[in-house]
Structure formats: C-alpha cells, structure tokens
Design a protein around this motif. Structure first.
Motif, mmCIF file in Angstrom:
data_model
loop_
_atom_site.group_PDB
_atom_site.id
_atom_site.type_symbol
_atom_site.label_atom_id
_atom_site.label_comp_id
_atom_site.label_asym_id
_atom_site.label_seq_id
_atom_site.Cartn_x
_atom_site.Cartn_y
_atom_site.Cartn_z
ATOM 1 N N UNK A 367 0.943 -1.231 -0.005
ATOM 2 C CA UNK A 367 -0.103 0.124 -0.053
ATOM 3 C C UNK A 367 0.773 1.348 0.001
ATOM 4 N N UNK A 368 2.131 1.116 -0.087
ATOM 5 C CA UNK A 368 2.834 2.274 -0.209
ATOM 6 C C UNK A 368 2.845 3.062 -1.394
ATOM 7 N N UNK A 369 2.127 4.544 -1.422
ATOM 8 C CA UNK A 369 1.742 4.843 -2.527
ATOM 9 C C UNK A 369 2.220 6.602 -2.709
ATOM 10 N N UNK A 370 3.720 6.313 -2.639
ATOM 11 C CA UNK A 370 4.445 7.806 -2.566
ATOM 12 C C UNK A 370 5.290 7.987 -3.697
ATOM 13 N N UNK A 405 -0.620 -0.148 5.011
ATOM 14 C CA UNK A 405 0.909 0.093 5.561
ATOM 15 C C UNK A 405 1.451 -1.100 6.435
ATOM 16 N N UNK A 406 0.779 -1.732 7.353
ATOM 17 C CA UNK A 406 1.266 -2.748 8.250
ATOM 18 C C UNK A 406 0.003 -3.423 8.958
ATOM 19 N N UNK A 407 0.116 -4.647 9.061
ATOM 20 C CA UNK A 407 -0.753 -5.717 9.568
ATOM 21 C C UNK A 407 -0.016 -6.306 10.713
ATOM 22 N N UNK A 408 -0.684 -6.567 12.004
ATOM 23 C CA UNK A 408 -0.237 -7.650 13.079
ATOM 24 C C UNK A 408 -1.247 -8.314 13.511
ATOM 25 N N UNK A 409 -0.782 -9.654 13.155
ATOM 26 C CA UNK A 409 -1.934 -10.867 13.906
ATOM 27 C C UNK A 409 -1.802 -11.261 15.413
ATOM 28 N N UNK A 410 -2.725 -11.085 16.087
ATOM 29 C CA UNK A 410 -2.824 -11.703 17.391
ATOM 30 C C UNK A 410 -3.988 -12.315 17.748
ATOM 31 N N UNK A 411 -4.208 -12.988 18.604
ATOM 32 C CA UNK A 411 -5.440 -13.504 19.144
ATOM 33 C C UNK A 411 -6.193 -12.557 20.097
ATOM 34 N N UNK A 412 -6.560 -11.190 19.784
ATOM 35 C CA UNK A 412 -7.252 -10.005 20.475
ATOM 36 C C UNK A 412 -8.354 -10.562 21.422
ATOM 37 N N UNK A 426 -1.761 5.581 3.522
ATOM 38 C CA UNK A 426 -2.332 6.394 2.244
ATOM 39 C C UNK A 426 -3.713 5.429 1.850
ATOM 40 N N UNK A 427 -4.602 5.776 2.939
ATOM 41 C CA UNK A 427 -5.986 5.392 2.894
ATOM 42 C C UNK A 427 -6.720 6.321 1.940
ATOM 43 N N UNK A 433 -12.072 7.562 4.841
ATOM 44 C CA UNK A 433 -11.227 7.986 5.861
ATOM 45 C C UNK A 433 -10.956 6.767 7.097
ATOM 46 N N UNK A 434 -12.259 6.081 7.324
ATOM 47 C CA UNK A 434 -12.197 5.226 8.335
ATOM 48 C C UNK A 434 -11.349 3.801 8.146
ATOM 49 N N UNK A 435 -10.946 3.602 6.960
ATOM 50 C CA UNK A 435 -10.227 2.637 6.551
ATOM 51 C C UNK A 435 -8.657 2.772 7.068
ATOM 52 N N UNK A 436 -8.346 4.104 7.653
ATOM 53 C CA UNK A 436 -7.127 4.289 8.183
ATOM 54 C C UNK A 436 -6.694 3.328 9.283
ATOM 55 N N UNK A 437 -7.572 2.745 9.765
ATOM 56 C CA UNK A 437 -7.349 1.579 10.961
ATOM 57 C C UNK A 437 -8.592 0.374 10.739
ATOM 58 N N UNK A 438 -8.319 -0.759 10.652
ATOM 59 C CA UNK A 438 -9.340 -1.644 10.338
ATOM 60 C C UNK A 438 -8.963 -3.190 11.238
ATOM 61 N N UNK A 439 -9.834 -3.299 11.953
ATOM 62 C CA UNK A 439 -9.771 -4.567 12.994
ATOM 63 C C UNK A 439 -10.249 -5.638 12.226
ATOM 64 N N UNK A 440 -9.461 -6.711 11.706
ATOM 65 C CA UNK A 440 -10.171 -8.002 11.109
ATOM 66 C C UNK A 440 -10.128 -8.999 12.272
ATOM 67 N N UNK A 441 -11.638 -9.218 12.720
ATOM 68 C CA UNK A 441 -11.694 -10.280 13.776
ATOM 69 C C UNK A 441 -12.062 -11.825 12.741
#
Length: 515
Positions: A367-370, A405-412, A426-427, A433-441
């Motif tokens: 997603x780097x878009x610069x 930009x980044x993803x981290x996996x964990x058992x939240x 670069x959302x 704009x809400x896609x600036x942070x997404x939690x994938x459960x």
C-alpha cells in the motif's frame, strides 16, 4: 476469326481466382500500412521488448496494474532513466549507454499506454465493514498545547518492563508508561526507525535512518544507548548506512557474540548488511544483498539446522520476500519466497501460523503509494499466504484496504484463532477515511469480519505496535501519528486533512474478557 481466343470455363475460373487473390493481397498490403495496423505491431513489439529489458531490474509488470496516465506521466519516465533514456520536455532521447534505441523505447511506451486501463476499478467488499469499536476503547495522552506537529517514526514495546517506546522525525527517543506519560530518553542524530531491547541490560539497540527523504545519502546508524535517561553513554555499531530502517540480532556465526543484520532501504542504492561482532566488540560490515528496498526483517532457524537465518521484505523495484539461509561459513544462501510487481508498494510482513499446522504462514501488506503512480489500487490490502510445506506458499486470503501500511496478527479476543490489526497511511482519506485503521476479527478459518474503528480524526497512522500496556492480559494496540499534510504525502486533490496534528500516539485499549 475470334474463335481462337475463346476461353474455356476452366480458364475463366482460373483468371477469376487470380484476380481475386491479387485484390486480397493488395487490400491486405494496404491494410498493413494503416495507422491502426502499425500501432498493433508497435504494441506487439513493445511487449516483447518489455519482456527483454524491464525484467533486468524487477518482475515484468502487466499494463493493467495501473492506469494509462500513471504509466505515461510517472512510471515510464522514471524507468527510462534506468535504461539511460532521457526525457526532456516530454520527448525521449537515448543516451550512448542505453542498450535500446529510441524507436524501441517508444514501442514499450505504446504497449503500456494503449494496453493499460483509463481508470482502475477498486473492488467493493462483499460485506461492508462494521463501523464500531469492537473490543476496543480509546486512550489518549494528555494533550500538550506546546506540542509540535506529530511525526512518529517508531513504536516498540519492551515486554520486560511493559512499557513502550517511540521515535520521531526530529530524532527524539521516548519512553511511555501505562498512563501514557512520556519522557525523553535520548535525542538521536536522526529519526529512530528500529529498536531492539536486549534482555537484562537496560539498553536499547537503535536504528537511525540518517535522512528521511528518499535520497542516496549514507548517514544511517546502529547505536546502543542506555534506557536510563541520565546515562549519556552510547556505542555506535555501524554508521554510513543507506537509510537504515531496521536491525535484528542473532549469533549468526555461533562464536558466542551477538551479531546484527540491518536493512539499508536506501533509494537508488541500498543493501542488506551483516554486522559481525569481533572479539574486541567492534563490528565488521559485509553485504548480504546489494539492492535497495530492504524494509523489514525476521530471524529464525528456517531450515532446522541449528543455525540462525534471516528473512527480509524488499519493497523497492524488485519487490518480494527473500530468505537467507546460514551457510555456516559466515555467509548466506539466498532463496526467494514471494515475488511481487514493482508497483505493489510492499509495506510489511509477519511470520505467523494461522492454521496451527506448525508451519509459519506469511501475513503481508502492500500500500505504499508515494512514488510514481499515486492512484488508489485494487490490489492494495492484506494478504495471507499459507505455507504448503518446504517454504512454498499459496495465497489464501485478501482484503482490500487502500494504501495499507502494516498488519499485525494476534488473538485479540481470546477465542483461539488469530485476528489482524491493520493501518493504512495512504487510505482513501477523501471518501473512506475510516479505513485508516481496520480490525479484522477471525470468525471462522480464514474468514474475517472487518471493523473500521472510528479514530481517523485523531491522526494519520504510520506506525503500529501491540503489547499488554496495562497488565490485564490483553494485547492493546498502539498507533503512531505521522500527521504531515505536506506535498507529496497527500495524494488526493482537493482534500484538506482534518486529523489531529499534535497527538504523537494513541492506544486502543483491549477490553476483551478472557475465555
């Protein structure tokens, strides 16, 4: 007297066939000289020339990956320089060093310009993301009215003291407590982009980039500092590195001394370097792979031979993930695991066993878009590549996120499977704009419910880390705000950012009950 010139029916047929054949040949010959036919031939030639020359630096890109205007105005002029084709006022000229002539280059341009779409089609999710807080609640530090513009370049959690650390563009290295109060540990000569916390030492090994802008200036460093703010001693392990971004540690030659591998992202020049510790505790720097774009590292014994290996994501031109297997002689054997087109903008990876089969899978983002094609791209987002054995991977999951930009996996949520936290620098800030942070459960094997947590007004997230900040057994999420609104980092015309410019970090406190 004319009877001797009378033709038989067979002769008449032969003459007709000859006449028709001649007319077809003339028509075909004329058609071959039309502008349309010449363009088709140029495009066909251009495709073959691209296969020949473009693969010298990276994987052959398909024209459909970006729009036609981005090819013509951005990517192709940049690529021309690498082939010693100069562009002046929109006209190309071949340098003497060039391996192809200007006619050949123009055919490559025609191939990409005419084959690419006018606009890229951005996919819509089958199920829209939920707009909620899911497991989390917002915790902010006390706002400082004198705070400068937030430009956080590092977040790191130290599991030994349950505190996290941050770095900023001005070279500040800060320690944060559970109440989100910070103190300056050290002012470094350049932005801190990586850190290691050796056990039982009260020290940190910091990676300093040297220069943030994409320039071939070699001022990066790897430096050991004390976490005691009063102790000003420091030791430089390596300097003159090309925009160093991360360092990992292991005893690679098994001599009892800790060695380091550091990514020098660079720009046109860069490299992956081994810092081998000598008995006098100085370091010998050797090159593992001399290409730019090294962005993120992981270590482990990947071939189970008892020797530490290293893995690296490269995100410049020749994008992909490479494994470097320890050869037991002070060097490494190189193996490519995944390869991506040069326009993907690879941004992070994590080795994690999603399906619990004992083989590490790869969580990957792009997603780097610069760079040269600053348009929203349908392939930006989060990927899971499942390890099929012997380090062979198959893509088994994709979720589209513009500019991921980044993803981290964990058992939240403590339900036994792995969830994913993501950020997107670069959302689509103008319309999504809400896609600036997404939690994938993760709800079932390889199936995820997306939650877009409503925090876009608090910052623009460049860095992310997880850790149990308050000691309640839950993994909290820390987000670092790089709030710049500067030219070159905001791609969408007519968009005026509304996010907070001064909060350096926020925390998403995990309120999940233990199961």
């Amino acid at each position: 007297m004319f009877t001797k010139f009378r033709l038989s029916s067979i002769q008449v047929c032969v003459l007709i066939v000859c006449a028709v054949t001649t007319l077809i040949f003339i028509a075909y010959s004329c058609n071959e000289n039309t502008p349309e036919s010449r363009l088709r031939q140029d495009m066909a030639d251009g495709k073959e020339l691209a296969k020949k020359y473009c693969v010298s630096c990276h994987q052959l890109p398909d024209p459909s990956l970006i729009d036609s205007a981005s090819w013509v105005r951005g990517v192709l002029p940049a690529m021309a320089k690498r082939l010693y084709i100069n562009n002046y006022m929109g006209q190309y000229f071949a340098d003497r060093k060039s391996v192809l002539n200007i006619v050949e280059w123009q055919k490559i341009v025609s191939y990409y310009q005419k084959s690419a779409p006018v606009n890229l089609v951005i996919p819509k999710p089958a199920t829209p993301a939920l707009k909620d807080w899911s497991l989390f609640s917002l915790v902010k530090p006390v706002e400082d009215p004198k705070a400068l513009v937030a430009m956080t370049t590092l977040l790191a959690f130290d599991h030994s003291d349950h505190q996290f650390y941050s770095g900023d563009a001005a070279g500040g290295f800060y320690q944060w407590d559970k109440d989100l109060k910070s103190k300056l540990i050290r002012k470094m000569p350049s932005s801190v982009t990586g850190s290691i916390f050796p056990a039982n030492t009260n020290n940190a090994i910091l990676t300093c980039i040297g220069v943030l802008p994409p320039l071939d200036i070699e001022k990066g460093q790897v430096v050991q500092v004390s976490l005691n703010a009063k102790n000003k001693e420091q030791k430089i392990f390596a300097d003159s590195l090309p925009r160093a971004v991360q360092t990992v540690a292991a005893d690679f030659n098994k001599d009892g001394l800790t060695d380091y591998v550091v990514c020098g992202f660079g720009h046109e020049r860069g490299g992956l370097f081994l810092l081998q510790q000598r008995p006098d505790h100085s370091f010998k720097k050797t090159v593992i792979r001399e290409v730019p774009g090294g962005e993120q590292l992981a270590t482990g014994d990947f071939d189970n031979d008892g020797w530490p290996d290293v893995m690296c994501l490269f995100a410049q031109a020749d994008e992909g993930i490479w494994m470097f297997l320890n050869d037991h002689k002070g060097g490494f054997i190189t193996k490519n695991l995944l390869h991506f087109p040069a326009v993907y903008g690879s941004s992070s990876f994590q080795l994690v066993d999603f399906n619990h089969d004992g083989k590490p899978d790869i969580l990957y983002t792009c997603g780097d878009n610069s760079d040269f094609s600053k348009v929203l791209k349908p392939y930006h987002g989060v990927y899971i590549f499942t390890n099929r054995g012997d380090w062979k991977f198959k893509q088994t999951y994709f979720y589209h996120i513009d500019g991921c930009t980044k993803a981290i996996a964990a058992d939240f949520d403590h339900d036994g499977d792995l969830d994913i936290a993501t950020i997107a620098f670069f959302a689509d800030f103008k319309f999504h704009p809400a896609a600036g942070f997404t939690y994938l459960e993760q709800t079932r094997a390889n199936q995820f419910t997306a939650h877009e947590i409503p925090i876009d007004q608090y910052g623009r997230w460049l860095t992310m880390e997880i850790g149990d900040i308050d000691g309640d057994g839950n993994q909290d999420i820390i987000l670092g705000n790089f709030s710049t609104r500067g030219r070159g980092l905001v791609n969408q015309k007519g968009f005026k950012p509304q996010w907070d410019q001064h909060l350096p970090v926020i925390v998403l406190k995990n309120n999940s009950p233990k199961k």
